[in-house]
Motif scaffolding. Sequence first.
Motif, PDB file in Angstrom:
ATOM      1  N   CYS A  13       0.834  -1.215   0.000  1.00 40.25           N
ATOM      2  CA  CYS A  13       0.000   0.000   0.000  1.00 40.25           C
ATOM      3  C   CYS A  13       0.864   1.258   0.000  1.00 40.25           C
ATOM      4  CB  CYS A  13      -0.932   0.015   1.209  1.00 40.25           C
ATOM      5  SG  CYS A  13      -2.319  -1.108   1.079  1.00 40.25           S
ATOM      6  N   TYR A  14       1.888   1.268   0.817  1.00 42.12           N
ATOM      7  CA  TYR A  14       2.789   2.422   0.883  1.00 42.12           C
ATOM      8  C   TYR A  14       3.472   2.640  -0.469  1.00 42.12           C
ATOM      9  CZ  TYR A  14       6.661   5.421   2.364  1.00 42.12           C
ATOM     10  OH  TYR A  14       7.577   6.437   2.482  1.00 42.12           O
ATOM     11  N   MET A  15       3.927   1.553  -1.078  1.00 47.27           N
ATOM     12  CA  MET A  15       4.582   1.664  -2.377  1.00 47.27           C
ATOM     13  C   MET A  15       3.583   2.128  -3.448  1.00 47.27           C
ATOM     14  SD  MET A  15       7.183  -1.573  -2.301  1.00 47.27           S
ATOM     15  CE  MET A  15       8.273  -0.952  -3.603  1.00 47.27           C
ATOM     16  N   ALA A  16       2.355   1.641  -3.375  1.00 41.26           N
ATOM     17  CA  ALA A  16       1.329   2.028  -4.353  1.00 41.26           C
ATOM     18  C   ALA A  16       0.957   3.505  -4.206  1.00 41.26           C
ATOM     19  CB  ALA A  16       0.094   1.143  -4.198  1.00 41.26           C
ATOM     20  N   GLN A  17       0.892   3.984  -2.984  1.00 45.60           N
ATOM     21  CA  GLN A  17       0.579   5.391  -2.748  1.00 45.60           C
ATOM     22  C   GLN A  17       1.679   6.310  -3.277  1.00 45.60           C
ATOM     23  OE1 GLN A  17       0.084   5.369   1.484  1.00 45.60           O
ATOM     24  NE2 GLN A  17      -2.026   4.629   1.376  1.00 45.60           N
ATOM     25  N   SER A  31       3.739   5.315  -5.989  1.00 45.15           N
ATOM     26  CA  SER A  31       4.187   4.576  -7.171  1.00 45.15           C
ATOM     27  C   SER A  31       5.055   5.445  -8.073  1.00 45.15           C
ATOM     28  CB  SER A  31       2.993   4.031  -7.948  1.00 45.15           C
ATOM     29  OG  SER A  31       2.184   5.083  -8.413  1.00 45.15           O
ATOM     30  N   ASN A  32       5.983   4.778  -8.738  1.00 43.80           N
ATOM     31  CA  ASN A  32       6.929   5.400  -9.668  1.00 43.80           C
ATOM     32  C   ASN A  32       7.881   6.380  -8.986  1.00 43.80           C
ATOM     33  OD1 ASN A  32       5.798   3.935 -11.846  1.00 43.80           O
ATOM     34  ND2 ASN A  32       4.177   5.453 -12.004  1.00 43.80           N
ATOM     35  N   GLN A  33       7.970   6.313  -7.676  1.00 44.40           N
ATOM     36  CA  GLN A  33       8.918   7.123  -6.913  1.00 44.40           C
ATOM     37  C   GLN A  33       9.836   6.187  -6.149  1.00 44.40           C
ATOM     38  OE1 GLN A  33       7.175  10.214  -4.435  1.00 44.40           O
ATOM     39  NE2 GLN A  33       5.293  10.090  -5.634  1.00 44.40           N
ATOM     40  N   ILE A  34      11.107   6.536  -6.094  1.00 44.09           N
ATOM     41  CA  ILE A  34      12.036   5.733  -5.306  1.00 44.09           C
ATOM     42  C   ILE A  34      11.777   6.002  -3.829  1.00 44.09           C
ATOM     43  CG2 ILE A  34      14.457   5.352  -4.699  1.00 44.09           C
ATOM     44  CD1 ILE A  34      15.125   6.105  -7.627  1.00 44.09           C
ATOM     45  N   LEU A  35      11.583   4.926  -3.087  1.00 40.01           N
ATOM     46  CA  LEU A  35      11.415   5.007  -1.640  1.00 40.01           C
ATOM     47  C   LEU A  35      12.680   4.451  -1.004  1.00 40.01           C
ATOM     48  CD1 LEU A  35       7.769   3.664  -1.422  1.00 40.01           C
ATOM     49  CD2 LEU A  35       8.521   6.046  -1.352  1.00 40.01           C
ATOM     50  N   GLY A  57      21.488   1.046  -4.231  1.00 42.05           N
ATOM     51  CA  GLY A  57      22.032   1.992  -3.274  1.00 42.05           C
ATOM     52  C   GLY A  57      21.036   3.003  -2.735  1.00 42.05           C
ATOM     53  N   LEU A  58      19.801   2.968  -3.231  1.00 41.89           N
ATOM     54  CA  LEU A  58      18.803   3.944  -2.799  1.00 41.89           C
ATOM     55  C   LEU A  58      17.617   3.309  -2.096  1.00 41.89           C
ATOM     56  CD1 LEU A  58      18.723   6.225  -5.979  1.00 41.89           C
ATOM     57  CD2 LEU A  58      19.860   6.691  -3.811  1.00 41.89           C
ATOM     58  N   GLY A  59      16.977   2.351  -2.745  1.00 45.52           N
ATOM     59  CA  GLY A  59      15.785   1.729  -2.180  1.00 45.52           C
ATOM     60  C   GLY A  59      15.016   0.990  -3.250  1.00 45.52           C
ATOM     61  N   TYR A  60      13.690   1.183  -3.264  1.00 44.64           N
ATOM     62  CA  TYR A  60      12.814   0.449  -4.169  1.00 44.64           C
ATOM     63  C   TYR A  60      11.736   1.371  -4.698  1.00 44.64           C
ATOM     64  CZ  TYR A  60      14.963  -3.463  -1.713  1.00 44.64           C
ATOM     65  OH  TYR A  60      15.870  -4.323  -1.179  1.00 44.64           O
ATOM     66  N   LYS A  61      11.146   0.973  -5.825  1.00 47.83           N
ATOM     67  CA  LYS A  61       9.970   1.685  -6.304  1.00 47.83           C
ATOM     68  C   LYS A  61       9.014   0.684  -6.932  1.00 47.83           C
ATOM     69  CE  LYS A  61      11.269   3.218 -10.951  1.00 47.83           C
ATOM     70  NZ  LYS A  61      11.371   4.381 -11.824  1.00 47.83           N
ATOM     71  N   LEU A  62       7.753   1.004  -6.831  1.00 50.12           N
ATOM     72  CA  LEU A  62       6.706   0.216  -7.484  1.00 50.12           C
ATOM     73  C   LEU A  62       6.414   0.916  -8.789  1.00 50.12           C
ATOM     74  CD1 LEU A  62       4.624  -2.107  -7.335  1.00 50.12           C
ATOM     75  CD2 LEU A  62       3.040  -0.442  -6.339  1.00 50.12           C
ATOM     76  N   TYR A  63       6.705   0.234  -9.885  1.00 46.10           N
ATOM     77  CA  TYR A  63       6.498   0.803 -11.216  1.00 46.10           C
ATOM     78  C   TYR A  63       5.095   0.454 -11.695  1.00 46.10           C
ATOM     79  CZ  TYR A  63       6.738   1.597 -16.204  1.00 46.10           C
ATOM     80  OH  TYR A  63       6.474   2.037 -17.465  1.00 46.10           O
ATOM     81  N   ILE A  64       4.349   1.491 -12.002  1.00 47.79           N
ATOM     82  CA  ILE A  64       3.011   1.337 -12.565  1.00 47.79           C
ATOM     83  C   ILE A  64       2.975   2.180 -13.829  1.00 47.79           C
ATOM     84  CG2 ILE A  64       0.543   1.692 -12.233  1.00 47.79           C
ATOM     85  CD1 ILE A  64       1.020   1.389  -9.223  1.00 47.79           C
ATOM     86  N   SER A  65       2.762   1.514 -14.979  1.00 45.41           N
ATOM     87  CA  SER A  65       2.733   2.252 -16.238  1.00 45.41           C
ATOM     88  C   SER A  65       1.458   3.073 -16.335  1.00 45.41           C
ATOM     89  CB  SER A  65       2.850   1.303 -17.422  1.00 45.41           C
ATOM     90  OG  SER A  65       1.745   0.436 -17.465  1.00 45.41           O
ATOM     91  N   LYS A  66       1.565   4.170 -17.023  1.00 41.53           N
ATOM     92  CA  LYS A  66       0.411   5.075 -17.130  1.00 41.53           C
ATOM     93  C   LYS A  66      -0.207   4.981 -18.493  1.00 41.53           C
ATOM     94  CE  LYS A  66       2.214   8.127 -13.675  1.00 41.53           C
ATOM     95  NZ  LYS A  66       2.544   9.404 -13.233  1.00 41.53           N
TER      96      LYS A  66
END
Length: 82
Positions: A16-20, A22-26, A73-82
């Motif tokens: 949920c956090y990743m979806a909120q 999305s497409n941003q590096i966390l 080296g940064l983190g993760y992101k949830l990729y959702i195509s638009k």
Amino acid sequence: MGKNIILTPKEYHLLCYMAQNSNQILTKQMICNEVWNDDYEGYDNTIMVHIRKLRQKLEKDPSNPKYIITAKGLGYKLYISK
């Protein structure tokens, strides 16, 4: 049609956090603060395990993920195509 996927409460919160965001590096710090409500210190392996389990449940090929991307080296992101 999609299939039902059973997630643990932490996996659900993480997704949920990743979806909120999305497409941003966390960063791992951001993930740890939000999902575990704690500082990142000592959570590196825990975060990696939860990401791996989410990939196993969501990705067609978890070893070559298309949705839950590692930003080295940064983190993760949830990729959702638009």
